[in-house]
Design a protein around this motif. Sequence first.
Motif, PDB file in Angstrom:
ATOM      1  N   ASP A  93       0.807  -1.231   0.000  1.00 55.22           N
ATOM      2  CA  ASP A  93       0.000   0.000   0.000  1.00 55.22           C
ATOM      3  C   ASP A  93       0.834   1.274   0.000  1.00 55.22           C
ATOM      4  O   ASP A  93       0.341   2.339  -0.347  1.00 55.22           O
ATOM      5  N   THR A  94       2.100   1.179   0.418  1.00 54.17           N
ATOM      6  CA  THR A  94       2.918   2.382   0.542  1.00 54.17           C
ATOM      7  C   THR A  94       4.212   2.337  -0.271  1.00 54.17           C
ATOM      8  O   THR A  94       5.035   3.237  -0.156  1.00 54.17           O
ATOM      9  N   THR A  95       4.393   1.320  -1.083  1.00 56.87           N
ATOM     10  CA  THR A  95       5.648   1.177  -1.827  1.00 56.87           C
ATOM     11  C   THR A  95       5.390   0.684  -3.242  1.00 56.87           C
ATOM     12  O   THR A  95       4.700  -0.307  -3.439  1.00 56.87           O
ATOM     13  N   THR A  96       5.981   1.388  -4.191  1.00 56.69           N
ATOM     14  CA  THR A  96       5.896   1.023  -5.604  1.00 56.69           C
ATOM     15  C   THR A  96       7.274   1.218  -6.228  1.00 56.69           C
ATOM     16  O   THR A  96       7.993   2.139  -5.857  1.00 56.69           O
ATOM     17  N   VAL A  97       7.639   0.349  -7.145  1.00 63.44           N
ATOM     18  CA  VAL A  97       8.879   0.505  -7.904  1.00 63.44           C
ATOM     19  C   VAL A  97       8.492   0.696  -9.366  1.00 63.44           C
ATOM     20  O   VAL A  97       7.694  -0.065  -9.908  1.00 63.44           O
ATOM     21  N   ILE A  98       9.062   1.727  -9.975  1.00 62.11           N
ATOM     22  CA  ILE A  98       8.770   2.017 -11.373  1.00 62.11           C
ATOM     23  C   ILE A  98      10.066   1.914 -12.178  1.00 62.11           C
ATOM     24  O   ILE A  98      11.082   2.504 -11.805  1.00 62.11           O
ATOM     25  N   ASP A  99      10.011   1.160 -13.263  1.00 58.80           N
ATOM     26  CA  ASP A  99      11.137   1.019 -14.180  1.00 58.80           C
ATOM     27  C   ASP A  99      10.942   1.959 -15.361  1.00 58.80           C
ATOM     28  O   ASP A  99       9.836   2.060 -15.901  1.00 58.80           O
ATOM     29  N   PHE A 100      12.024   2.621 -15.759  1.00 58.27           N
ATOM     30  CA  PHE A 100      11.990   3.612 -16.834  1.00 58.27           C
ATOM     31  C   PHE A 100      13.046   3.305 -17.883  1.00 58.27           C
ATOM     32  O   PHE A 100      14.025   2.620 -17.611  1.00 58.27           O
ATOM     33  N   ILE A 101      12.867   3.913 -19.047  1.00 62.41           N
ATOM     34  CA  ILE A 101      13.911   4.010 -20.064  1.00 62.41           C
ATOM     35  C   ILE A 101      14.010   5.483 -20.439  1.00 62.41           C
ATOM     36  O   ILE A 101      12.996   6.142 -20.674  1.00 62.41           O
ATOM     37  N   LYS A 102      15.262   5.974 -20.466  1.00 60.31           N
ATOM     38  CA  LYS A 102      15.512   7.377 -20.807  1.00 60.31           C
ATOM     39  C   LYS A 102      16.319   7.438 -22.092  1.00 60.31           C
ATOM     40  O   LYS A 102      17.266   6.685 -22.289  1.00 60.31           O
ATOM     41  N   ASN A 103      15.933   8.367 -22.955  1.00 62.49           N
ATOM     42  CA  ASN A 103      16.688   8.653 -24.174  1.00 62.49           C
ATOM     43  C   ASN A 103      16.936  10.148 -24.252  1.00 62.49           C
ATOM     44  O   ASN A 103      16.020  10.945 -24.040  1.00 62.49           O
ATOM     45  N   THR A 104      18.183  10.502 -24.534  1.00 62.36           N
ATOM     46  CA  THR A 104      18.567  11.898 -24.729  1.00 62.36           C
ATOM     47  C   THR A 104      19.339  11.967 -26.045  1.00 62.36           C
ATOM     48  O   THR A 104      19.676  10.931 -26.623  1.00 62.36           O
ATOM     49  N   PRO A 105      19.653  13.163 -26.504  1.00 59.61           N
ATOM     50  CA  PRO A 105      20.469  13.248 -27.714  1.00 59.61           C
ATOM     51  C   PRO A 105      21.828  12.551 -27.579  1.00 59.61           C
ATOM     52  O   PRO A 105      22.389  12.095 -28.569  1.00 59.61           O
ATOM     53  N   ILE A 106      22.341  12.427 -26.361  1.00 62.39           N
ATOM     54  CA  ILE A 106      23.648  11.801 -26.141  1.00 62.39           C
ATOM     55  C   ILE A 106      23.525  10.354 -25.672  1.00 62.39           C
ATOM     56  O   ILE A 106      24.307   9.498 -26.076  1.00 62.39           O
ATOM     57  N   LYS A 107      22.564  10.076 -24.805  1.00 60.74           N
ATOM     58  CA  LYS A 107      22.439   8.743 -24.194  1.00 60.74           C
ATOM     59  C   LYS A 107      21.184   8.043 -24.699  1.00 60.74           C
ATOM     60  O   LYS A 107      20.104   8.617 -24.701  1.00 60.74           O
ATOM     61  N   LYS A 108      21.341   6.764 -25.067  1.00 64.66           N
ATOM     62  CA  LYS A 108      20.215   5.994 -25.610  1.00 64.66           C
ATOM     63  C   LYS A 108      19.888   4.803 -24.715  1.00 64.66           C
ATOM     64  O   LYS A 108      20.789   4.116 -24.218  1.00 64.66           O
ATOM     65  N   ASP A 109      18.609   4.570 -24.533  1.00 62.04           N
ATOM     66  CA  ASP A 109      18.092   3.397 -23.817  1.00 62.04           C
ATOM     67  C   ASP A 109      18.709   3.188 -22.439  1.00 62.04           C
ATOM     68  O   ASP A 109      19.111   2.083 -22.081  1.00 62.04           O
ATOM     69  N   VAL A 110      18.781   4.252 -21.660  1.00 62.69           N
ATOM     70  CA  VAL A 110      19.291   4.169 -20.289  1.00 62.69           C
ATOM     71  C   VAL A 110      18.158   3.662 -19.400  1.00 62.69           C
ATOM     72  O   VAL A 110      17.100   4.287 -19.305  1.00 62.69           O
ATOM     73  N   LYS A 111      18.378   2.519 -18.758  1.00 62.87           N
ATOM     74  CA  LYS A 111      17.360   1.918 -17.895  1.00 62.87           C
ATOM     75  C   LYS A 111      17.644   2.289 -16.447  1.00 62.87           C
ATOM     76  O   LYS A 111      18.797   2.253 -16.004  1.00 62.87           O
ATOM     77  N   PHE A 112      16.591   2.636 -15.721  1.00 63.43           N
ATOM     78  CA  PHE A 112      16.723   2.927 -14.292  1.00 63.43           C
ATOM     79  C   PHE A 112      15.386   2.704 -13.613  1.00 63.43           C
ATOM     80  O   PHE A 112      14.355   2.595 -14.266  1.00 63.43           O
ATOM     81  N   SER A 113      15.426   2.614 -12.300  1.00 65.83           N
ATOM     82  CA  SER A 113      14.217   2.393 -11.500  1.00 65.83           C
ATOM     83  C   SER A 113      14.144   3.435 -10.402  1.00 65.83           C
ATOM     84  O   SER A 113      15.169   3.946  -9.953  1.00 65.83           O
ATOM     85  N   SER A 114      12.939   3.718  -9.967  1.00 72.84           N
ATOM     86  CA  SER A 114      12.726   4.609  -8.828  1.00 72.84           C
ATOM     87  C   SER A 114      11.804   3.940  -7.825  1.00 72.84           C
ATOM     88  O   SER A 114      10.811   3.314  -8.202  1.00 72.84           O
ATOM     89  N   LEU A 115      12.147   4.097  -6.574  1.00 71.25           N
ATOM     90  CA  LEU A 115      11.323   3.618  -5.473  1.00 71.25           C
ATOM     91  C   LEU A 115      10.392   4.761  -5.076  1.00 71.25           C
ATOM     92  O   LEU A 115      10.848   5.871  -4.795  1.00 71.25           O
ATOM     93  N   ILE A 116       9.091   4.492  -5.087  1.00 70.60           N
ATOM     94  CA  ILE A 116       8.086   5.500  -4.755  1.00 70.60           C
ATOM     95  C   ILE A 116       7.433   5.068  -3.444  1.00 70.60           C
ATOM     96  O   ILE A 116       6.973   3.935  -3.333  1.00 70.60           O
TER      97      ILE A 116
END
Length: 154
Positions: A93-116
């Motif tokens: 009820d109080t914890t979620t983990v979200i996985d992301f992919i980030k793309n920038t002009p310099i960096k491609k397909d950077v995977k990371f997660s955040s604890l919410i």
Amino acid sequence: MKKHFSFILCFSALALLLAGCDRNEKQARKVGYNYAYAMANYRVQEAAQYATEETKNTTLVIAQRLTDAVGEEYIKSDTPAKVEIVKVNRIDDTTTVIDFIKNTPIKKDVKFSSLIRKRNGRWLVHDTIPTHNDTEMTGTMEPSVTKNISVSKK
């Protein structure tokens, strides 16, 4: 009649419960995305509104220093960033983990997660960087290794 009323009551309770879960997940997603998007685009102050106090006092302090150090030219060359949510994993009820992919002009397909985490009724990103004051870090380096570390002043 009693059976129908009980069924309707149970069904209504289940519908309310599922609607509440869906709303919580949407709120956690929104906070996680907004934090990740702001950080990916070097907007540390904007990210702070979505962060726990611990995150503000560790990760965001360091992130602001790094952002200041890389300078505007680098930031311009590495923005705009695009962030995509890949997976949402509700732990409880109080914890979620979200996985992301980030793309920038310099960096491609950077995977990371955040604890919410939900704190005082609000979903906030809990993304701390261990500091030298953290008890978890105490004693992790061999004494011979720490003696060989030097800091040069330029």
